[in-house]
Write a protein that holds these residues in place. Structure first.
Motif, PDB file in Angstrom:
ATOM      1  N   ASP A  93      26.444  53.585  40.195  1.00 29.33           N
ATOM      2  CA  ASP A  93      26.795  53.174  38.834  1.00 29.33           C
ATOM      3  C   ASP A  93      28.310  53.220  38.658  1.00 29.33           C
ATOM      4  OD1 ASP A  93      27.062  55.877  39.021  1.00 29.33           O
ATOM      5  OD2 ASP A  93      25.782  56.381  37.315  1.00 29.33           O
ATOM      6  N   LEU A  94      29.026  52.931  39.756  1.00 31.92           N
ATOM      7  CA  LEU A  94      30.475  53.082  39.772  1.00 31.92           C
ATOM      8  C   LEU A  94      31.200  51.933  39.089  1.00 31.92           C
ATOM      9  CD1 LEU A  94      31.109  54.277  43.435  1.00 31.92           C
ATOM     10  CD2 LEU A  94      31.368  55.646  41.361  1.00 31.92           C
ATOM     11  N   VAL A  95      32.299  52.276  38.438  1.00 32.26           N
ATOM     12  CA  VAL A  95      33.299  51.307  38.024  1.00 32.26           C
ATOM     13  C   VAL A  95      34.408  51.387  39.066  1.00 32.26           C
ATOM     14  CG1 VAL A  95      34.998  50.686  36.275  1.00 32.26           C
ATOM     15  CG2 VAL A  95      32.751  51.556  35.580  1.00 32.26           C
ATOM     16  N   PHE A  96      34.697  50.288  39.729  1.00 33.24           N
ATOM     17  CA  PHE A  96      35.642  50.331  40.851  1.00 33.24           C
ATOM     18  C   PHE A  96      37.078  50.226  40.338  1.00 33.24           C
ATOM     19  CE2 PHE A  96      31.733  49.487  43.056  1.00 33.24           C
ATOM     20  CZ  PHE A  96      31.866  50.293  44.178  1.00 33.24           C
ATOM     21  N   ASP A  97      37.639  51.395  40.108  1.00 32.48           N
ATOM     22  CA  ASP A  97      39.013  51.511  39.623  1.00 32.48           C
ATOM     23  C   ASP A  97      39.622  52.749  40.271  1.00 32.48           C
ATOM     24  OD1 ASP A  97      41.404  51.672  38.301  1.00 32.48           O
ATOM     25  OD2 ASP A  97      40.557  52.022  36.313  1.00 32.48           O
ATOM     26  N   GLY A  98      40.397  52.550  41.342  1.00 34.85           N
ATOM     27  CA  GLY A  98      41.017  53.678  42.025  1.00 34.85           C
ATOM     28  C   GLY A  98      40.118  54.370  43.028  1.00 34.85           C
ATOM     29  N   VAL A  99      39.157  53.643  43.600  1.00 33.54           N
ATOM     30  CA  VAL A  99      38.208  54.230  44.550  1.00 33.54           C
ATOM     31  C   VAL A  99      38.739  54.066  45.980  1.00 33.54           C
ATOM     32  CG1 VAL A  99      35.868  54.108  45.492  1.00 33.54           C
ATOM     33  CG2 VAL A  99      36.249  53.779  43.036  1.00 33.54           C
ATOM     34  N   PRO A 100      38.916  55.165  46.732  1.00 29.20           N
ATOM     35  CA  PRO A 100      39.351  55.057  48.129  1.00 29.20           C
ATOM     36  C   PRO A 100      38.339  54.274  48.961  1.00 29.20           C
ATOM     37  CG  PRO A 100      39.581  57.313  47.337  1.00 29.20           C
ATOM     38  CD  PRO A 100      38.795  56.575  46.300  1.00 29.20           C
ATOM     39  N   CYS A 101      38.834  53.520  49.929  1.00 28.07           N
ATOM     40  CA  CYS A 101      37.937  52.715  50.750  1.00 28.07           C
ATOM     41  C   CYS A 101      38.492  52.570  52.159  1.00 28.07           C
ATOM     42  CB  CYS A 101      37.723  51.333  50.131  1.00 28.07           C
ATOM     43  SG  CYS A 101      39.186  50.273  50.153  1.00 28.07           S
ATOM     44  N   LEU A 102      37.633  52.118  53.055  1.00 28.20           N
ATOM     45  CA  LEU A 102      38.025  51.717  54.401  1.00 28.20           C
ATOM     46  C   LEU A 102      37.716  50.239  54.552  1.00 28.20           C
ATOM     47  CD1 LEU A 102      36.659  54.670  56.606  1.00 28.20           C
ATOM     48  CD2 LEU A 102      39.030  54.246  55.923  1.00 28.20           C
ATOM     49  N   ILE A 103      38.628  49.502  55.168  1.00 27.91           N
ATOM     50  CA  ILE A 103      38.414  48.068  55.332  1.00 27.91           C
ATOM     51  C   ILE A 103      38.571  47.668  56.793  1.00 27.91           C
ATOM     52  CG2 ILE A 103      39.221  47.566  52.992  1.00 27.91           C
ATOM     53  CD1 ILE A 103      41.790  46.470  54.285  1.00 27.91           C
ATOM     54  N   SER A 104      37.821  46.632  57.172  1.00 27.26           N
ATOM     55  CA  SER A 104      37.945  46.042  58.501  1.00 27.26           C
ATOM     56  C   SER A 104      38.673  44.714  58.382  1.00 27.26           C
ATOM     57  CB  SER A 104      36.561  45.834  59.127  1.00 27.26           C
ATOM     58  OG  SER A 104      35.768  44.974  58.319  1.00 27.26           O
ATOM     59  N   THR A 105      39.191  44.237  59.505  1.00 27.16           N
ATOM     60  CA  THR A 105      39.909  42.962  59.524  1.00 27.16           C
ATOM     61  C   THR A 105      39.303  42.044  60.579  1.00 27.16           C
ATOM     62  OG1 THR A 105      41.534  43.837  61.092  1.00 27.16           O
ATOM     63  CG2 THR A 105      42.065  43.999  58.753  1.00 27.16           C
ATOM     64  N   THR A 106      39.458  40.753  60.360  1.00 27.23           N
ATOM     65  CA  THR A 106      38.971  39.760  61.309  1.00 27.23           C
ATOM     66  C   THR A 106      39.954  38.602  61.371  1.00 27.23           C
ATOM     67  OG1 THR A 106      37.151  38.250  61.853  1.00 27.23           O
ATOM     68  CG2 THR A 106      37.602  38.611  59.520  1.00 27.23           C
ATOM     69  N   ASN A 107      39.944  37.910  62.494  1.00 22.66           N
ATOM     70  CA  ASN A 107      40.775  36.714  62.650  1.00 22.66           C
ATOM     71  C   ASN A 107      39.953  35.433  62.551  1.00 22.66           C
ATOM     72  OD1 ASN A 107      43.204  38.158  63.124  1.00 22.66           O
ATOM     73  ND2 ASN A 107      42.567  38.537  65.243  1.00 22.66           N
ATOM     74  N   ASP A 108      38.723  35.550  62.059  1.00 24.38           N
ATOM     75  CA  ASP A 108      37.827  34.399  61.960  1.00 24.38           C
ATOM     76  C   ASP A 108      38.391  33.385  60.957  1.00 24.38           C
ATOM     77  OD1 ASP A 108      35.783  32.587  61.673  1.00 24.38           O
ATOM     78  OD2 ASP A 108      34.195  34.089  61.546  1.00 24.38           O
ATOM     79  N   PRO A 109      38.763  32.191  61.399  1.00 22.41           N
ATOM     80  CA  PRO A 109      39.361  31.203  60.484  1.00 22.41           C
ATOM     81  C   PRO A 109      38.377  30.661  59.455  1.00 22.41           C
ATOM     82  CG  PRO A 109      38.945  30.216  62.631  1.00 22.41           C
ATOM     83  CD  PRO A 109      38.674  31.688  62.777  1.00 22.41           C
ATOM     84  N   ARG A 110      37.085  30.888  59.667  1.00 21.16           N
ATOM     85  CA  ARG A 110      36.080  30.398  58.718  1.00 21.16           C
ATOM     86  C   ARG A 110      35.972  31.284  57.488  1.00 21.16           C
ATOM     87  NH1 ARG A 110      31.202  30.437  62.856  1.00 21.16           N
ATOM     88  NH2 ARG A 110      32.238  32.463  63.199  1.00 21.16           N
ATOM     89  N   ARG A 111      36.541  32.474  57.563  1.00 16.51           N
ATOM     90  CA  ARG A 111      36.454  33.416  56.450  1.00 16.51           C
ATOM     91  C   ARG A 111      37.489  33.102  55.382  1.00 16.51           C
ATOM     92  NH1 ARG A 111      34.640  38.683  57.595  1.00 16.51           N
ATOM     93  NH2 ARG A 111      35.497  39.144  55.537  1.00 16.51           N
ATOM     94  N   ASN A 112      37.101  33.304  54.116  1.00 19.16           N
ATOM     95  CA  ASN A 112      38.046  33.118  53.011  1.00 19.16           C
ATOM     96  C   ASN A 112      39.058  34.249  52.939  1.00 19.16           C
ATOM     97  OD1 ASN A 112      36.871  30.703  52.113  1.00 19.16           O
ATOM     98  ND2 ASN A 112      35.320  31.815  50.934  1.00 19.16           N
ATOM     99  N   THR A 113      38.677  35.416  53.431  1.00 20.34           N
ATOM    100  CA  THR A 113      39.586  36.554  53.489  1.00 20.34           C
ATOM    101  C   THR A 113      39.408  37.262  54.822  1.00 20.34           C
ATOM    102  OG1 THR A 113      40.113  38.738  52.550  1.00 20.34           O
ATOM    103  CG2 THR A 113      37.860  37.951  52.273  1.00 20.34           C
ATOM    104  N   ALA A 114      40.475  37.845  55.318  1.00 19.26           N
ATOM    105  CA  ALA A 114      40.416  38.523  56.613  1.00 19.26           C
ATOM    106  C   ALA A 114      39.899  39.951  56.490  1.00 19.26           C
ATOM    107  CB  ALA A 114      41.807  38.539  57.252  1.00 19.26           C
TER     108      ALA A 114
END
Length: 240
Positions: free
Chosen positions: A43-64
């Motif tokens: 039931d979270l409001v996402f404001d200031g929540v720590p996270c881990l992110i992955s990256t990709t070089n896939d050109p088909r993706r809208n975001t890396a």
């Protein structure tokens, strides 16, 4: 340990723009990240929540970038939120004979089409569906994380469809597995009474258990490097 192709980066979620995109602060830069969960995450409001992110070089993706995990409790444990990653982790555990549900698996097939639906795995002729529940988070959030009141039931049509498909395989195979995966150290999961049609889901499971359906739970510990198996236990008796 299941290892990521690249170590994850740490960031701060500033907001969830919509079901598919989160704005994340990485260092001094705000980037748009794919959110792998289209539904509610606790039931979270996402404001200031720590996270881990992955990256990709896939050109088909809208975001890396993809948000892989969040942290909201005093222990600062990471909670994996990527269903696809949960399935990859299960596949790794099957390949390394780490799961007692299939201790010596030989033939592992993924994404099995059954009628108009599909199931996640077929292991030595036995079908298995993987679910990673996130509508309820089994941790105590720190007071600084805002939470919204939950006023609507959790939609479960997709769960029912997959469950019915899994159960339909029992006459031929005599065994099927519903595997709940938590990419953090969650307690034994026995369902969610707030979800829509909860009574129907529980009855479907109870009836199917007598015909060979098994319920198992996997907990994993997620870090920047990968995911380590904490435990895999059968929880069928909790659903009878």
């Amino acid at each position: 340990m299941y290892r990521f192709a690249l170590d994850l980066q740490e960031g701060i979620i500033l907001k969830r723009r919509n079901r598919f995109v989160m704005d994340v602060l990485i260092g001094d830069t705000v980037v748009a990240c794919h959110c792998p969960v289209t539904g509610r995450i606790g039931d979270l409001v996402f404001d200031g929540v720590p996270c881990l992110i992955s990256t990709t070089n896939d050109p088909r993706r809208n975001t890396a970038f993809t948000v892989e995990a969040i942290s909201i409790d005093a222990d600062r444990q990471w909670i994996g939120i990527h269903q696809g990653r949960a399935n990859d982790f299960v596949a790794y555990c099957l390949d390394t004979d780490a799961l007692p549900v299939f201790p010596y698996s030989k033939y592992v097939e993924r994404e099995q089409v059954i009628g108009t639906s599909r199931l996640d795995f077929k292991v030595d002729g036995v079908y298995m569906e993987v679910k990673a529940p996130l509508t309820e988070l089994f941790v105590t959030p720190l007071p600084r994380f805002e939470r919204r009141a939950v006023t609507r039931p959790i939609e479960t049509e997709r769960l029912i469809r997959h469950l019915e498909t899994l159960i339909a395989t029992l006459p031929a195979t005599k065994r099927a597995v519903l595997l709940y995966v938590f990419l953090y150290d969650a307690p034994v999961f026995t369902g969610n009474p707030n979800r829509k049609q909860d009574a129907r889901i529980r009855q479907l499971i109870r009836d199917a258990i007598t015909n060979g359906l098994e319920i198992w739970q996997v907990n994993g510990e997620l870090s920047r490097e990968g995911i380590r198996l904490i435990r895999c236990v059968e929880t069928t008796n909790h659903f009878k």
